[in-house]
Enzyme design. Structure first.
Site: not given
Ligand code: AMP
Length: 272
Positions: A22, A25, A28, A140, A175-176
């Site tokens: 969740g 951005h 996602h 990422k 992005m994070s």
């Molecule tokens: P998270 O919510 O951080 O667990 O991320 C969920 C998914 O989104 C994971 O597969 C991440 O690798 C991907 N993700 C997060 N940030 C980015 C980004 N900047 N660019 C591409 N994929 C991303």
């Protein structure tokens, strides 16, 4: 969730899953675009998975914005958001853990012991619950993607893993969800990760082949910015083993803490 997925399959629809924690951005949402290219219907899971957080990590502080996420997901074409409660995922009798051994110990595994067991376990549960035919993961989280590919192969899971490229802010910051924590000068300092990676790529393009020399330059950029480096390594993209000679498969992967608290990661193929 499973009943819905099985009903889709009865209609000959394939299911593509985008697992997330969740606080959505564009990174996602770009994965949703990929999912739509592969599956007939798209499920997004939103679950801040307690099993992948260590005792001193940011589980409670992890940013959450469920209503806004649902709106963003719907606007981008997600058919169903799956957001289970912790107690539904991990009942009181829960005791199974999946370990993808060697790939989980280096890089982020050093500072986050047990993290990838939590990831491998929850991803397995999500694949089973959603009956996913496809699942999309961002590059990422490069180590996570390698681990999930191995998991699927090792356990003969019937799901095809689709990678999505890193989405960046215009100034290069990957992005994070954790970028929300960056306050004041820390936002600028955080650029040292992508700057270090760019510099490394330039060095390699100009003929520098010594791994130590390239990494020393990255470490210098991160130290001078005032961030604290967790690791900077050049690894083989398949095995995640450290490399001595840079080649086509080399990935530079970096983790650093900004302002003493916000842990960020970034990576890139180094010869591209
Ligand atoms: P998270 O919510 O951080 O667990 O991320 C969920 C998914 O989104 C994971 O597969 C991440 O690798 C991907 N993700 C997060 N940030 C980015 C980004 N900047 N660019 C591409 N994929 C991303």
């Amino acid at each position: 969730m499973t009943a819905w997925a099985l009903a889709q399959k009865k209609k000959n629809h394939t299911v593509a899953l985008v697992p997330t924690m969740g606080c959505l951005h564009e990174g996602h949402l770009s994965l949703v675009d990929r999912a739509k290219q592969h599956g007939d219907v798209v499920v997004m899971s939103i679950f801040v998975n307690p099993m992948q957080f260590g005792p001193n990590e940011d589980l409670d502080a992890y940013p959450r914005q469920f209503e806004e996420d649902c709106t963003l997901a719907k606007e981008r074409g997600v058919d169903l958001v799956f957001a289970p409660a912790d107690s539904e995922m991990y009942g009181s009798r829960f005791q199974t853990s999946i370990t993808v051994k060697d790939l989980s110990v280096g890089l982020c595994g050093v500072d986050r012991p047990g993290h990838f067991d939590g990831v491998a376990t929850v991803v397995t549960k999500l694949f089973n619950i959603t009956a996913a035919d496809f699942a999309v993961f961002g590059e990422k989280d490069f180590q996570q993607l390698s681990i999930i590919r191995r998991l699927v192969d090792d356990l003969n899971m019937n799901v095809k893993i689709i990678p999505g490229p890193i989405v960046r802010e215009t100034d290069g910051l990957a992005m994070s969800s954790r970028n929300k924590y960056l306050e004041g000068a820390d936002r600028e300092i955080a650029l040292c990760l992508s700057r270090g990676i760019s510099k490394a790529k330039d060095l390699v393009a100009s003929g520098v082949a010594a791994v130590d020399q390239v990494l020393a330059e990255v470490e210098k950029i991160i130290a001078e910015a005032g961030a604290s480096l967790e690791y900077a390594e050049i690894v083989d993209s398949g095995s995640l083993k450290k490399q001595e000679v840079i080649d086509d498969s080399s990935v530079l992967t970096v983790a650093a803490k900004i302002g003493g608290k916000v842990r960020l990661i970034d990576n890139s193929k180094i010869m591209s």
